[in-house]
Every structure is written in C-alpha cells, then in structure tokens.
Scaffold this motif. Structure first.
Motif, short mmCIF file in Angstrom:
data_model
loop_
_atom_site.label_atom_id
_atom_site.label_comp_id
_atom_site.label_asym_id
_atom_site.label_seq_id
_atom_site.Cartn_x
_atom_site.Cartn_y
_atom_site.Cartn_z
N ASP A 112 0.85 -1.19 0.00
CA ASP A 112 0.00 0.00 0.00
C ASP A 112 0.90 1.25 0.00
O ASP A 112 1.56 1.55 0.99
CB ASP A 112 -0.89 -0.04 1.25
N LYS A 113 0.88 1.96 -1.14
CA LYS A 113 1.80 3.10 -1.28
C LYS A 113 1.44 4.26 -0.35
O LYS A 113 2.33 5.04 0.02
CB LYS A 113 1.83 3.58 -2.74
N VAL A 114 0.18 4.38 0.04
CA VAL A 114 -0.19 5.45 0.98
C VAL A 114 0.36 5.11 2.36
O VAL A 114 0.97 5.96 3.04
CB VAL A 114 -1.72 5.67 1.01
N ASP A 160 5.39 -2.38 -12.77
CA ASP A 160 5.91 -1.99 -14.08
C ASP A 160 5.23 -0.74 -14.63
O ASP A 160 4.93 -0.64 -15.82
CB ASP A 160 5.74 -3.14 -15.09
N GLY A 161 4.95 0.23 -13.74
CA GLY A 161 4.38 1.49 -14.20
C GLY A 161 2.87 1.47 -14.41
O GLY A 161 2.26 2.51 -14.67
N LYS A 162 2.24 0.28 -14.31
CA LYS A 162 0.77 0.24 -14.39
C LYS A 162 0.29 0.78 -13.05
O LYS A 162 0.82 0.44 -12.01
CB LYS A 162 0.27 -1.18 -14.62
N ARG A 193 18.32 10.18 -12.27
CA ARG A 193 18.30 8.74 -12.56
C ARG A 193 17.65 8.01 -11.39
O ARG A 193 17.46 8.57 -10.31
CB ARG A 193 19.71 8.20 -12.82
N GLU A 194 17.33 6.73 -11.65
CA GLU A 194 16.71 5.91 -10.61
C GLU A 194 17.75 4.93 -10.07
O GLU A 194 18.54 4.35 -10.83
CB GLU A 194 15.50 5.17 -11.19
N LEU A 195 17.76 4.78 -8.76
CA LEU A 195 18.71 3.91 -8.07
C LEU A 195 17.93 2.90 -7.24
O LEU A 195 16.75 3.12 -6.93
CB LEU A 195 19.61 4.74 -7.15
N ASN A 277 11.28 6.32 -3.63
CA ASN A 277 10.09 6.10 -4.45
C ASN A 277 9.21 5.03 -3.83
O ASN A 277 8.11 5.30 -3.39
CB ASN A 277 10.50 5.73 -5.89
N GLU A 278 9.70 3.80 -3.75
CA GLU A 278 8.86 2.76 -3.14
C GLU A 278 9.70 1.61 -2.61
O GLU A 278 10.92 1.55 -2.84
CB GLU A 278 7.80 2.26 -4.13
N LEU A 279 9.02 0.70 -1.90
CA LEU A 279 9.68 -0.46 -1.30
C LEU A 279 9.16 -1.73 -1.97
O LEU A 279 7.98 -1.82 -2.29
CB LEU A 279 9.36 -0.55 0.19
#
Ligand code: ADP
Length: 393
Positions: A112-114, A160-162, A193-195, A277-279
């Motif tokens: 849950d991103k929130v 995957d960005g969806k 960039r993304e790490l 960004n996220e876990l």
C-alpha cells in the motif's frame, strides 16, 4: 487442492515454502539445491516458472485461505514470490504458527503506497511531496500547490508502471476518480536517474546491503541495471544505504527487500540528494545482477535470511556487472538463439524463466561482468535484443 509432503534432504534440512510460482521463486531453486533446502511452491498453475523446476509445486491460489493453510502445513517457513497475498489470508497464515517472512505488518508497506508514504514521512525519511486525493478538486489543489504535472498512483496493485500516471490537469484523472477510493498524488520529482538499494535482514536482526545500483527504465519497465551505480556520490551512497538499513529495522523487514530511490542533481555545485520512491519486499529485479556479480546472490541471501541463517558476503565479483532484462518478442524460438549468443560471447550469462513469449513480458535476463562498463552495456544490450528478436546477428 492436492497437497503432498515434499521430500526433504536427510540431515534436518528444512522445507521453505514460497507463495507464488513466478520467476523469483524459480531463481531460488539453484541456491536451494546447493544448500540442501527443499522448496515447496504454491503455484498458480502446473506450468508456472517455478513449478517447472522445484521439487514440489502444488497448484492453488494465494487468495484462498484453505489453499494457503493446506500448503503451509508442509512448510517450516513461508515466504513470497510477490506481494499480493491479501491481509485476511496473511492473518490466517500467521495464526498457524509457521514463521512467515516478511511479516504482514512489514509487508503492508510494500502493498500500500499510501501506508508506505505515511510511515516514511513519520520516520523523517526523504519523500516527494505527497497527499491522498479523492476527487478532481483535491488533485487540482495539490497540483496548484506543488506544481504540474502531478504523478498520480493507485495505492495498491501497481507494477511496471501500471497504476502510475503523469497528470497535467485534474480533469485527466476523471476516469480513475470515477472508480472511487483514494489515490496517491505525488510531486513530479526532477530526478536525474533511478537507483535501488538492496538489503537483506534476518529475524535475529543481522543485515547486509549490496552496492547501490542504477536502474534504467524504458516505457516504465526496467530494461538495464548497472552495478554499482556509476559515479555515485559517496555520501549519497552512504546515506541511502543507512536509510535502507534503518527502514529494515524500523519496519522489522525480514528477507531481501529493495528501496527504490530517485537521485536529484544538486544545483549550483551542491551535492545531489534523493527521495524514496517505493519499497519491494522480496528479491527484486534490480538485484538479478547478484546471481553472477556478487559473492552471494539475492536468492541465496533470501533463503538464508528467512531461515535465520547467517548472511553471506555481499561484495562484488567484478568492478562492474550489467544486467539486461529480456522482454518477450513476437516469436517463440528462443532455444536456437542460444547457439549464436553463446558462441558470440562466452562471458555472457543467460537466465531464462521458462515462460512463454509474449510481447513486453519479462521472460529472462542476461548478466555480464568485468572492467569496461561501456563494453559490458553493449554486450548485455545486444544479447537482450537478440533474444527479443529485434536484432538478428
Ligand atoms: P510501480 O509500482 O509500477 O513500480 P512506481 O511507483 O515505481 O510504480 O512508478 C513507476 C515509474 O514512474 C518510476 O520508475 C518513475 O520512473 C516514475 N515515477 C514514479 N513516481 C514518480 C514521481 N513522484 N516523480 C517522477 N516520476 C515518478
């Protein structure tokens, strides 16, 4: 659901249960063989990527409590191939007394991103500006405050960005609001960039962090990973590694997990910074390079961690390792491509997932390692393109 007791190796070796039969479960099998562990996978179907290679793969659903409990009875510990097991099923699973890693209380922050944003903010960790929004008016207010475009996300179920959209004006999101429920609005981060920071932590608290990698995305899908991230500012690397280790402890995460971060360039000569960004609480695509490029792969480490065995060395085997994802093309003849690639590049390591080829589907990856980063990138790209059918020689 048909469940039989998996055969275990003599000598007291355990059975590790994995819910979900995808490629992550599949890639746990080689280290399981070497460690004499028996994998038991709750599989979506008899042809799932892991079901083709593990000794025991009963077919059942991760959404059905009865299937998961019958499966768990045959396991000494249970872990996951994905993060989609619902809370009520997880609760029932934990109530059986079988050790579950990561625990549902931790897994929630990857589901849950929130919930993840709330917790990270409470811990004072760097995040993009964010808010939950329920309608166009709230989204418009957020965008007017933090600037347009806004990145809008569904709190659950994205990959995957969806479930991620870049919104220039609130009315563009009308269709998502019509579905009801809260959405996560985030400032559009001007990242360079993304790490990704990959960490393993065991139930008794031992933790290890691999060198930070750069992930390269194409159309929202990771296509390439550079390990370590070239030219990374050492103090950013140290800080982000500390953040990941701190998160592991604060959230009591067990097993392998990844923290995806955005690097933000410094202005006027100041040092670069980052936001989380996220876990992801499982072995992660950004860690596939470790199979060939690290002393201990993320899959071996995950097995060690969930069994509370001592963790392995996370040092690199070479200066650079490059991973290239292979996305399905529109043909189904992968095997003949081997002969050409194996002859062309004896240092190339190919890892396929036993999946049918469909356009855009991740069907495997390649790794190469050595001293010349540009040469490695070219070789990984060529091999992935050849397996995808986009180059023919
Ligand atoms: P998923 O759950 O599908 O992996 P992510 O949250 O990782 O979704 O987002 C997918 C991609 O969208 C990221 O890799 C990044 O390129 C872009 N993105 C996500 N959040 C932001 C943001 N706040 N600012 C800018 N780009 C973002």
């Amino acid at each position: 659901m048909q469940v039989t007791s998996p055969r275990r190796a003599p000598g007291g070796f355990p059975v590790v249960g994995i819910i979900g039969g995808g490629q992550l479960a599949r890639m746990c099998q080689p280290p399981a063989v070497n460690l004499s562990l028996t994998l038991n996978v709750l599989s979506e179907g008899p042809d799932a990527a892991a079901a083709l290679v593990v000794p025991s793969a009963p077919v059942g659903s991760h959404l059905e409590i009865d299937d998961v409990l019958a499966f768990a009875k045959e396991c000494d510990v249970v872990t996951f191939d994905h993060e989609h097991v619902p809370a009520d099923v997880l609760q029932a699973l934990v109530a059986t007394g079988v050790p579950v890693h990561p625990k549902p209380e931790a897994l929630r922050f990857a589901q849950d991103k929130v919930a993840m944003r709330e917790r990270l903010t409470a811990l004072g960790l760097p995040c993009p500006a964010w808010a939950t929004v329920h309608d166009e008016a709230e989204l418009a207010a957020f965008g007017d405050l933090h600037g347009w475009p806004v990145v809008l996300k569904t709190p659950r179920g994205g990959y995957d960005g969806k479930g991620v959209r870049v919104i220039d004006a609130a009315p563009e999101a009308a269709d998502w609001f019509a579905r009801g429920g809260a959405l996560l609005a985030e400032e559009c981060v001007p990242f360079s960039r993304e790490l990704a920071v990959l960490v393993a932590r065991s139930p008794s608290g031992q933790a290890a962090v691999w060198p930070i990698v750069q992930t390269v995305q194409t159309d929202g899908i990771c296509t390439e990973v550079l390990a370590p991230a070239p030219g990374l500012d050492p103090s950013l690397a140290a800080d982000a590694s500390q953040t990941a280790l701190r998160l592991a402890g604060e959230l009591d995460i067990t097993g392998v997990f990844a923290v995806e971060i955005f690097e933000i360039p410094g202005t006027d000569g100041s040092a670069p910074s980052y936001v989380v960004n996220e876990l992801a609480m499982r072995p992660h695509n950004s860690g596939h390079w470790t199979i060939d490029g690290s002393v201990t792969s993320q899959f071996e480490q995950h097995l060690r961690a969930v069994l509370d065995l001592p963790l392995g060395d996370v040092g690199p085997r070479a200066t650079w390792t490059v991973m290239g994802n292979v996305l399905g093309g529109d043909y189904d003849q992968l095997y003949p491509a081997y002969r050409h690639l194996l002859a062309r590049d004896p240092g190339l390591k190919i890892h396929l997932y036993g999946k049918g080829v469909r356009p855009g589907r991740k069907i495997g990856h390649v790794n190469v390692y050595g001293d010349d980063l540009e040469d490695l990138r070219a070789r990984a790209r060529h091999a992935a393109d050849y397996l995808e059918g986009t180059v023919t020689e």
